[in-house]
Design an enzyme around this catalytic site. Structure first.
Site, mmCIF file in Angstrom:
data_model
loop_
_atom_site.group_PDB
_atom_site.id
_atom_site.type_symbol
_atom_site.label_atom_id
_atom_site.label_comp_id
_atom_site.label_asym_id
_atom_site.label_seq_id
_atom_site.Cartn_x
_atom_site.Cartn_y
_atom_site.Cartn_z
ATOM 1 N N THR A 195 0.817 -1.209 0.000
ATOM 2 C CA THR A 195 0.000 0.000 0.000
ATOM 3 C C THR A 195 0.855 1.265 0.000
ATOM 4 O O THR A 195 1.976 1.266 0.522
ATOM 5 C CB THR A 195 -0.899 -0.008 1.261
ATOM 6 O OG1 THR A 195 -1.510 1.280 1.402
ATOM 7 C CG2 THR A 195 -0.100 -0.285 2.534
ATOM 8 N N ASP A 196 0.283 2.339 -0.518
ATOM 9 C CA ASP A 196 0.984 3.639 -0.486
ATOM 10 C C ASP A 196 1.056 4.204 0.935
ATOM 11 O O ASP A 196 1.824 5.133 1.202
ATOM 12 C CB ASP A 196 0.309 4.651 -1.425
ATOM 13 C CG ASP A 196 -1.145 4.950 -1.098
ATOM 14 O OD1 ASP A 196 -1.707 4.335 -0.159
ATOM 15 O OD2 ASP A 196 -1.738 5.812 -1.781
ATOM 16 N N GLU A 197 0.270 3.616 1.861
ATOM 17 C CA GLU A 197 0.259 4.147 3.234
ATOM 18 C C GLU A 197 1.585 3.960 3.953
ATOM 19 O O GLU A 197 1.810 4.581 4.992
ATOM 20 C CB GLU A 197 -0.839 3.459 4.058
ATOM 21 C CG GLU A 197 -2.209 3.797 3.584
ATOM 22 C CD GLU A 197 -3.258 3.395 4.598
ATOM 23 O OE1 GLU A 197 -2.923 3.176 5.770
ATOM 24 O OE2 GLU A 197 -4.421 3.311 4.198
ATOM 25 N N TYR A 246 -1.883 -0.619 11.066
ATOM 26 C CA TYR A 246 -2.022 -1.277 9.753
ATOM 27 C C TYR A 246 -0.855 -0.915 8.843
ATOM 28 O O TYR A 246 -0.163 -1.791 8.310
ATOM 29 C CB TYR A 246 -3.355 -0.891 9.087
ATOM 30 C CG TYR A 246 -3.359 -1.162 7.596
ATOM 31 C CD1 TYR A 246 -3.286 -2.470 7.111
ATOM 32 C CD2 TYR A 246 -3.401 -0.118 6.665
ATOM 33 C CE1 TYR A 246 -3.262 -2.730 5.735
ATOM 34 C CE2 TYR A 246 -3.375 -0.364 5.297
ATOM 35 C CZ TYR A 246 -3.306 -1.670 4.846
ATOM 36 O OH TYR A 246 -3.273 -1.921 3.493
ATOM 37 N N LYS A 294 2.271 -3.235 7.291
ATOM 38 C CA LYS A 294 2.533 -3.401 5.855
ATOM 39 C C LYS A 294 3.960 -2.934 5.529
ATOM 40 O O LYS A 294 4.646 -3.547 4.715
ATOM 41 C CB LYS A 294 1.513 -2.616 5.022
ATOM 42 C CG LYS A 294 0.098 -3.147 5.057
ATOM 43 C CD LYS A 294 -0.068 -4.547 4.484
ATOM 44 C CE LYS A 294 0.154 -4.613 2.991
ATOM 45 N NZ LYS A 294 -0.203 -5.943 2.427
HETATM 46 P P1 NAD Z 1 -9.577 -7.332 2.249
HETATM 47 O O1 NAD Z 1 -9.583 -7.057 3.709
HETATM 48 O O2 NAD Z 1 -10.793 -7.064 1.443
HETATM 49 O O3 NAD Z 1 -9.186 -8.862 1.997
HETATM 50 C C1 NAD Z 1 -8.180 -9.500 2.726
HETATM 51 C C2 NAD Z 1 -8.345 -11.009 2.518
HETATM 52 O O4 NAD Z 1 -7.286 -11.674 3.239
HETATM 53 C C3 NAD Z 1 -9.660 -11.566 3.074
HETATM 54 O O5 NAD Z 1 -10.250 -12.465 2.154
HETATM 55 C C4 NAD Z 1 -9.249 -12.303 4.358
HETATM 56 O O6 NAD Z 1 -10.078 -13.410 4.673
HETATM 57 C C5 NAD Z 1 -7.842 -12.752 3.976
HETATM 58 N N1 NAD Z 1 -7.000 -12.988 5.157
HETATM 59 C C6 NAD Z 1 -6.866 -12.196 6.259
HETATM 60 N N2 NAD Z 1 -6.034 -12.780 7.143
HETATM 61 C C7 NAD Z 1 -5.616 -13.947 6.577
HETATM 62 C C8 NAD Z 1 -4.739 -14.974 6.999
HETATM 63 N N3 NAD Z 1 -4.117 -14.930 8.190
HETATM 64 N N4 NAD Z 1 -4.524 -16.023 6.172
HETATM 65 C C9 NAD Z 1 -5.148 -16.092 4.965
HETATM 66 N N5 NAD Z 1 -6.015 -15.155 4.516
HETATM 67 C C10 NAD Z 1 -6.230 -14.089 5.319
HETATM 68 O O7 NAD Z 1 -8.321 -6.534 1.680
HETATM 69 P P2 NAD Z 1 -8.113 -5.844 0.243
HETATM 70 O O8 NAD Z 1 -8.624 -4.478 0.289
HETATM 71 O O9 NAD Z 1 -8.552 -6.794 -0.806
HETATM 72 O O10 NAD Z 1 -6.513 -5.747 0.243
HETATM 73 C C11 NAD Z 1 -5.727 -6.798 -0.314
HETATM 74 C C12 NAD Z 1 -4.258 -6.397 -0.230
HETATM 75 O O11 NAD Z 1 -4.054 -5.201 -0.967
HETATM 76 C C13 NAD Z 1 -3.760 -6.115 1.188
HETATM 77 O O12 NAD Z 1 -2.461 -6.629 1.302
HETATM 78 C C14 NAD Z 1 -3.765 -4.595 1.282
HETATM 79 O O13 NAD Z 1 -2.780 -4.163 2.171
HETATM 80 C C15 NAD Z 1 -3.421 -4.227 -0.145
HETATM 81 N N6 NAD Z 1 -3.910 -2.910 -0.606
HETATM 82 C C16 NAD Z 1 -5.218 -2.571 -0.482
HETATM 83 C C17 NAD Z 1 -5.681 -1.356 -0.999
HETATM 84 C C18 NAD Z 1 -7.144 -0.942 -0.926
HETATM 85 O O14 NAD Z 1 -7.469 0.162 -1.319
HETATM 86 N N7 NAD Z 1 -8.044 -1.787 -0.474
HETATM 87 C C19 NAD Z 1 -4.773 -0.492 -1.622
HETATM 88 C C20 NAD Z 1 -3.425 -0.867 -1.705
HETATM 89 C C21 NAD Z 1 -3.019 -2.093 -1.212
HETATM 90 O O1 DAU Z 2 -4.153 3.901 0.348
HETATM 91 C C1 DAU Z 2 -4.365 2.532 0.316
HETATM 92 C C2 DAU Z 2 -5.198 2.102 1.506
HETATM 93 O O2 DAU Z 2 -6.531 2.548 1.245
HETATM 94 C C3 DAU Z 2 -5.164 0.594 1.732
HETATM 95 O O3 DAU Z 2 -3.862 0.218 2.104
HETATM 96 C C4 DAU Z 2 -6.148 0.171 2.824
HETATM 97 O O4 DAU Z 2 -6.186 -1.236 2.919
HETATM 98 C C5 DAU Z 2 -7.538 0.690 2.448
HETATM 99 O O5 DAU Z 2 -8.443 0.385 3.488
HETATM 100 C C6 DAU Z 2 -7.489 2.203 2.221
HETATM 101 O O6 DAU Z 2 -7.190 2.896 3.461
HETATM 102 P P1 DAU Z 2 -8.014 4.224 3.897
HETATM 103 O O7 DAU Z 2 -7.895 4.346 5.362
HETATM 104 O O8 DAU Z 2 -7.636 5.361 3.020
HETATM 105 O O9 DAU Z 2 -9.504 3.733 3.437
HETATM 106 P P2 DAU Z 2 -10.951 3.887 4.106
HETATM 107 O O10 DAU Z 2 -11.912 3.366 3.086
HETATM 108 O O11 DAU Z 2 -11.009 3.341 5.465
HETATM 109 O O12 DAU Z 2 -11.117 5.472 4.190
HETATM 110 C C7 DAU Z 2 -10.964 6.308 3.065
HETATM 111 C C8 DAU Z 2 -11.111 7.747 3.541
HETATM 112 O O13 DAU Z 2 -12.461 7.991 3.938
HETATM 113 C C9 DAU Z 2 -10.272 8.075 4.762
HETATM 114 O O14 DAU Z 2 -9.816 9.424 4.645
HETATM 115 C C10 DAU Z 2 -11.241 7.946 5.937
HETATM 116 C C11 DAU Z 2 -12.556 8.388 5.313
HETATM 117 N N1 DAU Z 2 -13.789 7.761 5.846
HETATM 118 C C12 DAU Z 2 -13.833 6.411 5.991
HETATM 119 C C13 DAU Z 2 -14.983 5.786 6.420
HETATM 120 C C14 DAU Z 2 -15.042 4.285 6.602
HETATM 121 C C15 DAU Z 2 -14.903 8.544 6.099
HETATM 122 O O15 DAU Z 2 -14.870 9.783 5.939
HETATM 123 N N2 DAU Z 2 -16.057 7.936 6.513
HETATM 124 C C16 DAU Z 2 -16.144 6.580 6.684
HETATM 125 O O16 DAU Z 2 -17.224 6.070 7.051
#
Ligand code: NAD
Ligand code: DAU
Length: 335
Positions: free
Chosen positions: A123-125, A150, A154
């Site tokens: 992630t970019d975080e 989190y 990562k």
């Molecule tokens: P998600 O939470 O939707 O899915 C995570 C999956 O991992 C789930 O199916 C969960 O059951 C599985 N999991 C959790 N713990 C586990 C374990 N111990 N063993 C096996 N499986 C396990 O997450 P996502 O949003 O699909 O993110 C996927 C990946 O991409 C993560 O590594 C996250 O850091 C990265 N990422 C997410 C975003 C985003 O915007 N969502 C952006 C950049 C990177």
């Molecule tokens: O940047 C990549 C990341 O993006 C991933 O690594 C994470 O897995 C993914 O969850 C996401 O992180 P954020 O914390 O940015 O996502 P989230 O959807 O939780 O929140 C997005 C923005 O919206 C953040 O500024 C918080 C805000 N927010 C979130 C929720 C759930 C609200 O304002 N209201 C809400 O109800």
């Protein structure tokens, strides 16, 4: 960089990005055999894999014996499995340490033993946040500065992968992507939470003033970039994935309200997330110039409309999770 991939292990393939990766792979590369390893935590759903033909193994990525056995059967691993929600990491960091650090370590030892190629999804975080008025964006050389449990977990997992490349010579690439949106995203996350709030008659909720900026990318664009890196990425390299989609949360919410026929003021400001990162922004230059990747979803309003339509049509997929998540949010001091 390597021989064509015919058998792939997708960790976390029942989650949001992993399941979309599985469906995309089935469409674009029907010859690839896909095994999913997923623990099916609250964030994983076997229904997200329906029709994909993937073999699902329910288990923990930190289970060394199981992981060893699965890695031995494939020629590449794409590692999505993680605890992924910042808010949860503030309430209870322990599963984040287990899955994101111990799980990644376990996988690294298995790919080392079997000489299997790994792509680590991150992630970019890990880079922390940027000021709103700063023209700078994250690049491959930006210093790590994570804010939440989190993002720290990562960041640690990225460092483990880099160390295993350097010290043990494993074949691995890394990518750090910005905020994804699209189908199958868990209703705890910002965009699906607001859409399903409207669909269930609730008022959407904006953390704090809502000025925080996220750099939105459609999940399919993230996953085509992952495939491009699998095909042509250089081992040991980190690629940043983003699609120039910077928007503040107020703007995204305004678009949701407008597209769903709600008034512009039809939402509430709620207490802010502790340590809330202000702005993320990705410079994906090397991915475009060196690997020739381009995003397909360049119109966010259009991608958002498709996403809203998907949630309208799939209430059976999210309705139960919605109630569970909102009970959890009700116990938090913010959100
Ligand atoms: P998600 O939470 O939707 O899915 C995570 C999956 O991992 C789930 O199916 C969960 O059951 C599985 N999991 C959790 N713990 C586990 C374990 N111990 N063993 C096996 N499986 C396990 O997450 P996502 O949003 O699909 O993110 C996927 C990946 O991409 C993560 O590594 C996250 O850091 C990265 N990422 C997410 C975003 C985003 O915007 N969502 C952006 C950049 C990177
Ligand atoms: O940047 C990549 C990341 O993006 C991933 O690594 C994470 O897995 C993914 O969850 C996401 O992180 P954020 O914390 O940015 O996502 P989230 O959807 O939780 O929140 C997005 C923005 O919206 C953040 O500024 C918080 C805000 N927010 C979130 C929720 C759930 C609200 O304002 N209201 C809400 O109800």
């Amino acid at each position: 960089m390597s021989a064509p991939i015919t058998r792939v292990l997708v960790t976390g393939g029942a989650g949001f990005i992993g399941a979309n990766f599985v469906h995309l792979t089935r469409r674009l590369r029907p010859e690839v055999h896909i095994t999913v390893l997923d623990k099916l935590t609250y964030a994983g759903d076997r229904a997200s894999l329906a029709g994909s033909g993937a073999e699902l193994v329910v288990g923990d990525v930190a289970d060394a014996e199981l992981v060893d056995e699965l890695v031995a059967r494939v020629d590449a691993v794409v590692h999505f499995a993680a605890e992924s929600h910042n808010d949860n990491s503030l309430t209870d960091p322990s599963p984040f340490i287990h899955t994101n650090l111990v799980g990644t370590f376990t996988l690294l030892e298995a790919v080392r033993r079997h000489g299997v190629r790994l792509h680590h999804v991150s992630t970019d975080e890990v880079y922390g946040d940027l000021a709103l008025d700063d023209p700078v964006r994250f690049t491959e050389t930006t210093a790590y500065n994570p804010s939440s449990p989190y993002s720290a977990s990562k960041a640690g997992s990225d460092m483990l992968v880099r160390a295993w490349v350097r010290s043990f010579g494993i074949t691995a690439t890394l990518s750090n992507c910005s905020n994804n949106y699209g189908p199958y995203q868990h209703v705890e996350k910002f965009i699906p939470r607001q859409i399903t709030h409207v669909l269930t008659g609730r008022r959407p909720v904006l953390y704090g003033a809502g000025r925080n900026v996220r750099d939105w990318i459609h999940v399919d664009d993230h996953n085509t970039a992952v495939w491009r890196i699998l095909d042509a990425g250089e081992t040991g390299r980190t690629y940043l994935i983003g699609a120039d989609g910077e928007l503040d949360n107020r703007t995204v919410l305004a678009m949701i309200l407008e597209q769903m026929g709600r008034g512009a003021d039809d939402f509430d400001h709620v207490a802010d997330r502790p340590g809330h990162d202000l702005r993320y922004a990705i410079d994906a230059g090397p991915l475009r110039t060196e690997l020739g990747w381009r995003p397909r979803y360049t119109d966010f309003a259009e991608g958002l409309a498709d996403t809203i339509a998907w949630y309208r049509e799939h209430s059976d997929w999210w309705a139960q999770a919605k109630e569970r998540v909102e009970r959890r949010y009700a116990e938090q001091e913010w959100g």
